[in-house]
Design a protein around this motif. Structure first.
Motif, mmCIF file in Angstrom:
data_model
loop_
_atom_site.group_PDB
_atom_site.id
_atom_site.type_symbol
_atom_site.label_atom_id
_atom_site.label_comp_id
_atom_site.label_asym_id
_atom_site.label_seq_id
_atom_site.Cartn_x
_atom_site.Cartn_y
_atom_site.Cartn_z
ATOM 1 N N ALA A 90 -21.261 17.142 -14.571
ATOM 2 C CA ALA A 90 -20.982 16.611 -15.798
ATOM 3 C C ALA A 90 -22.173 15.826 -16.152
ATOM 4 O O ALA A 90 -22.111 16.303 -17.762
ATOM 5 C CB ALA A 90 -19.900 15.199 -15.390
ATOM 6 N N ALA A 91 -22.842 15.058 -15.490
ATOM 7 C CA ALA A 91 -23.966 15.026 -16.230
ATOM 8 C C ALA A 91 -25.045 16.175 -16.196
ATOM 9 O O ALA A 91 -25.862 15.950 -17.289
ATOM 10 C CB ALA A 91 -25.359 13.986 -14.647
ATOM 11 N N GLN A 92 -25.275 17.075 -15.882
ATOM 12 C CA GLN A 92 -25.405 18.265 -15.785
ATOM 13 C C GLN A 92 -24.975 18.497 -17.606
ATOM 14 O O GLN A 92 -25.754 19.625 -18.396
ATOM 15 C CB GLN A 92 -25.655 19.207 -15.331
ATOM 16 C CG GLN A 92 -26.554 19.335 -13.645
ATOM 17 C CD GLN A 92 -26.321 20.418 -12.989
ATOM 18 O OE1 GLN A 92 -26.403 21.281 -12.940
ATOM 19 N NE2 GLN A 92 -27.223 19.966 -11.882
ATOM 20 N N ALA A 93 -23.507 18.625 -17.460
ATOM 21 C CA ALA A 93 -23.482 19.193 -19.140
ATOM 22 C C ALA A 93 -23.705 18.678 -20.254
ATOM 23 O O ALA A 93 -23.650 18.992 -21.434
ATOM 24 C CB ALA A 93 -21.869 19.687 -18.598
ATOM 25 N N GLU A 94 -23.546 17.126 -19.648
ATOM 26 C CA GLU A 94 -23.929 16.169 -20.641
ATOM 27 C C GLU A 94 -25.511 16.644 -21.212
ATOM 28 O O GLU A 94 -25.810 16.559 -22.901
ATOM 29 C CB GLU A 94 -23.751 14.643 -20.466
ATOM 30 C CG GLU A 94 -23.000 14.332 -19.886
ATOM 31 C CD GLU A 94 -21.267 14.114 -21.227
ATOM 32 O OE1 GLU A 94 -22.165 14.815 -22.210
ATOM 33 O OE2 GLU A 94 -20.416 13.560 -20.962
ATOM 34 N N TRP A 95 -26.169 16.613 -20.395
ATOM 35 C CA TRP A 95 -28.171 17.252 -20.723
ATOM 36 C C TRP A 95 -28.131 18.613 -21.471
ATOM 37 O O TRP A 95 -28.765 18.485 -22.615
ATOM 38 C CB TRP A 95 -28.501 17.310 -19.277
ATOM 39 C CG TRP A 95 -29.942 17.466 -19.518
ATOM 40 C CD1 TRP A 95 -31.441 16.745 -20.023
ATOM 41 C CD2 TRP A 95 -30.645 19.376 -19.583
ATOM 42 N NE1 TRP A 95 -32.189 17.844 -20.040
ATOM 43 C CE2 TRP A 95 -32.004 19.028 -20.439
ATOM 44 C CE3 TRP A 95 -29.580 20.268 -19.394
ATOM 45 C CZ2 TRP A 95 -32.401 20.404 -20.226
ATOM 46 C CZ3 TRP A 95 -31.113 21.464 -19.981
ATOM 47 C CH2 TRP A 95 -32.053 21.381 -19.572
ATOM 48 N N LEU A 96 -26.992 19.425 -21.434
ATOM 49 C CA LEU A 96 -27.031 20.414 -21.635
ATOM 50 C C LEU A 96 -26.935 20.380 -23.173
ATOM 51 O O LEU A 96 -27.021 21.110 -24.312
ATOM 52 C CB LEU A 96 -26.635 21.874 -21.019
ATOM 53 C CG LEU A 96 -26.466 23.431 -21.875
ATOM 54 C CD1 LEU A 96 -27.855 23.573 -21.581
ATOM 55 C CD2 LEU A 96 -25.190 24.176 -20.906
ATOM 56 N N PRO A 180 -15.285 18.414 -13.052
ATOM 57 C CA PRO A 180 -15.283 17.344 -13.106
ATOM 58 C C PRO A 180 -16.343 17.941 -15.114
ATOM 59 O O PRO A 180 -16.388 17.502 -15.810
ATOM 60 C CB PRO A 180 -15.963 16.542 -13.327
ATOM 61 C CG PRO A 180 -15.770 16.285 -11.602
ATOM 62 C CD PRO A 180 -15.812 17.737 -10.865
ATOM 63 N N VAL A 181 -16.987 18.802 -14.441
ATOM 64 C CA VAL A 181 -17.796 19.666 -15.640
ATOM 65 C C VAL A 181 -16.577 20.422 -16.602
ATOM 66 O O VAL A 181 -17.049 20.074 -18.599
ATOM 67 C CB VAL A 181 -18.785 21.072 -15.337
ATOM 68 C CG1 VAL A 181 -18.821 22.201 -16.587
ATOM 69 C CG2 VAL A 181 -20.462 20.832 -14.802
ATOM 70 N N LEU A 182 -15.947 20.596 -16.385
ATOM 71 C CA LEU A 182 -14.992 21.474 -17.882
ATOM 72 C C LEU A 182 -13.999 19.893 -18.883
ATOM 73 O O LEU A 182 -14.047 20.747 -19.768
ATOM 74 C CB LEU A 182 -13.085 21.759 -16.959
ATOM 75 C CG LEU A 182 -14.141 23.216 -16.125
ATOM 76 C CD1 LEU A 182 -12.628 23.777 -15.463
ATOM 77 C CD2 LEU A 182 -14.081 24.040 -17.339
ATOM 78 N N PRO A 183 -13.429 19.321 -18.388
ATOM 79 C CA PRO A 183 -13.500 18.289 -18.729
ATOM 80 C C PRO A 183 -14.237 17.480 -20.472
ATOM 81 O O PRO A 183 -14.484 17.645 -21.226
ATOM 82 C CB PRO A 183 -12.375 17.122 -18.802
ATOM 83 C CG PRO A 183 -13.243 16.986 -16.756
ATOM 84 C CD PRO A 183 -13.335 18.290 -16.642
ATOM 85 N N VAL A 184 -15.848 17.650 -19.557
ATOM 86 C CA VAL A 184 -16.739 17.777 -20.487
ATOM 87 C C VAL A 184 -16.766 18.720 -22.100
ATOM 88 O O VAL A 184 -16.999 18.850 -23.453
ATOM 89 C CB VAL A 184 -17.624 17.076 -19.897
ATOM 90 C CG1 VAL A 184 -19.587 16.994 -20.964
ATOM 91 C CG2 VAL A 184 -18.207 16.108 -18.571
ATOM 92 N N LEU A 185 -16.659 19.881 -21.254
ATOM 93 C CA LEU A 185 -17.045 21.192 -22.323
ATOM 94 C C LEU A 185 -15.724 21.638 -22.449
ATOM 95 O O LEU A 185 -15.813 21.430 -24.088
ATOM 96 C CB LEU A 185 -17.403 22.497 -21.454
ATOM 97 C CG LEU A 185 -18.622 22.328 -20.384
ATOM 98 C CD1 LEU A 185 -18.523 23.276 -19.404
ATOM 99 C CD2 LEU A 185 -19.581 22.169 -21.242
ATOM 100 N N ARG A 186 -14.323 21.588 -22.816
ATOM 101 C CA ARG A 186 -13.372 21.966 -23.250
ATOM 102 C C ARG A 186 -13.289 21.062 -25.021
ATOM 103 O O ARG A 186 -13.061 21.695 -25.987
ATOM 104 C CB ARG A 186 -12.182 21.441 -22.663
ATOM 105 C CG ARG A 186 -12.106 22.649 -21.303
ATOM 106 C CD ARG A 186 -10.253 22.549 -20.726
ATOM 107 N NE ARG A 186 -9.990 22.366 -19.969
ATOM 108 C CZ ARG A 186 -10.287 23.679 -18.901
ATOM 109 N NH1 ARG A 186 -9.924 24.904 -20.593
ATOM 110 N NH2 ARG A 186 -10.090 24.507 -17.608
ATOM 111 N N PRO A 187 -13.854 19.915 -24.651
ATOM 112 C CA PRO A 187 -13.446 19.413 -26.578
ATOM 113 C C PRO A 187 -14.532 20.086 -26.832
ATOM 114 O O PRO A 187 -14.443 20.284 -28.567
ATOM 115 C CB PRO A 187 -13.677 18.383 -26.583
ATOM 116 C CG PRO A 187 -13.203 17.379 -24.975
ATOM 117 C CD PRO A 187 -13.659 18.780 -23.556
ATOM 118 N N VAL A 188 -15.378 20.562 -27.024
ATOM 119 C CA VAL A 188 -16.855 21.224 -27.691
ATOM 120 C C VAL A 188 -16.853 22.142 -27.476
ATOM 121 O O VAL A 188 -18.050 23.019 -28.329
ATOM 122 C CB VAL A 188 -18.287 20.714 -27.487
ATOM 123 C CG1 VAL A 188 -18.128 18.743 -27.647
ATOM 124 C CG2 VAL A 188 -18.734 20.496 -26.195
#
Ligand code: AP5
Ligand code: MG
Length: 214
Positions: A90-96, A180-188
């Motif tokens: 999730a932290a890498q997803a937020e960073w990207l 846990p990356v998916l819930p970070v990406l799905r809204p955006v």
């Protein structure tokens, strides 16, 4: 266009990436391939990543993001990229998302390859990889040209982390840290859940259709 190839170890990210990157006309950037290249060349970066990779865990986020940033800053990635195996936490997803947004860019699509664990174990234990061009083969499903890469002729190898006990740890790491990356990406970003089972060509057609490519 910036597209992410997401999915568990052995879901076919590398297999699908070659044609997709060519079709999108963007570079294929796979963090696992970058780390393996450094390992092979014996660089300091490779030495730092080695223990994590061989144990089936993840290389720390700060270090991984730094490597991705320097790759994304190369001129060929200025208009887009096909990322394979990143982000993986999730932290890498937020960073990207922050890195892209600071440059007026976004994630245009996410391909989430869904493959059951039993199929993954079979795929990974039979995988052979080209240490030179990164092409992947399978002793049963997608054989190389004898012992040589069908693309560039280099002798193919078996990856150290494809041993059954490491494969199990990689699957656990995926469930705990990468899903846990998916819930970070799905809204955006549009996330396309694609069945990653069946023929390679069939899956490619599903991936292309999801992205509106023909
Ligand atoms: P990485 O190299 O990214 O490994 P992975 O995600 O575990 O995925 P794989 O490369 O094993 O599988 P794939 O999905 O590409 O499948 P493939 O197409 O080869 O990462 C390795 C390590 O580096 C990590 O464990 C970690 O330590 C570190 N790392 C990397 N990125 C990181 C990050 N962002 N953060 C922290 N650490 C990181 O296919 C597999 C096999 O199946 C092949 O033999 C293929 O021929 C076969 N196959 C493919 N499609 C089919 C099909 N449709 N039917 C039958 N067989 C098929
Ligand atoms: Mg791969």
């Amino acid at each position: 266009m910036t597209v992410l190839l997401f999915g568990p170890p052995g879901s076919g990210k590398g297999t699908q990436a070659k044609d997709l990157a060519a079709r999108l006309r963007v570079p294929h950037v796979a963090t696992g391939d970058i780390f393996r290249r450094h390992l092979k060349e014996g660089t300091e970066l490779g030495a730092r990543a080695k223990a994590y990779m061989q144990g089936g865990g993840l290389v720390p986020d700060a270090f991984t993001c730094e490597i991705v940033a320097s790759r994304l800053e190369e001129p060929d990635a200025a208009k887009g990229v096909l990322l394979d195996g990143f982000p993986r936490t999730a932290a890498q997803a937020e960073w990207l998302l922050a890195w892209l947004s600071a440059r007026g860019r976004r994630v245009d699509g996410v391909i989430n390859l869904v493959v059951p664990d039993e199929a993954i174990v079979k795929r990974l234990t039979g995988r052979r990889s080209c240490p030179s061009c990164g092409a992947t083969f399978h002793v049963e499903f997608a054989p190389a040209n004898g012992e040589q890469c069908s693309r560039c002729g280099t002798p193919v190898i078996q990856r150290d982390d494809d041993k059954p006990e490491v494969v199990r740890t990689r699957l656990e790491t995926y469930a705990r840290e990468t899903l846990p990356v998916l819930p970070v990406l799905r809204p955006v970003a549009p996330v396309h859940d694609i069945a990653g089972t069946g023929d390679v060509a069939e899956i490619r057609a599903r991936v292309f259709a999801a992205l509106g490519l023909n």
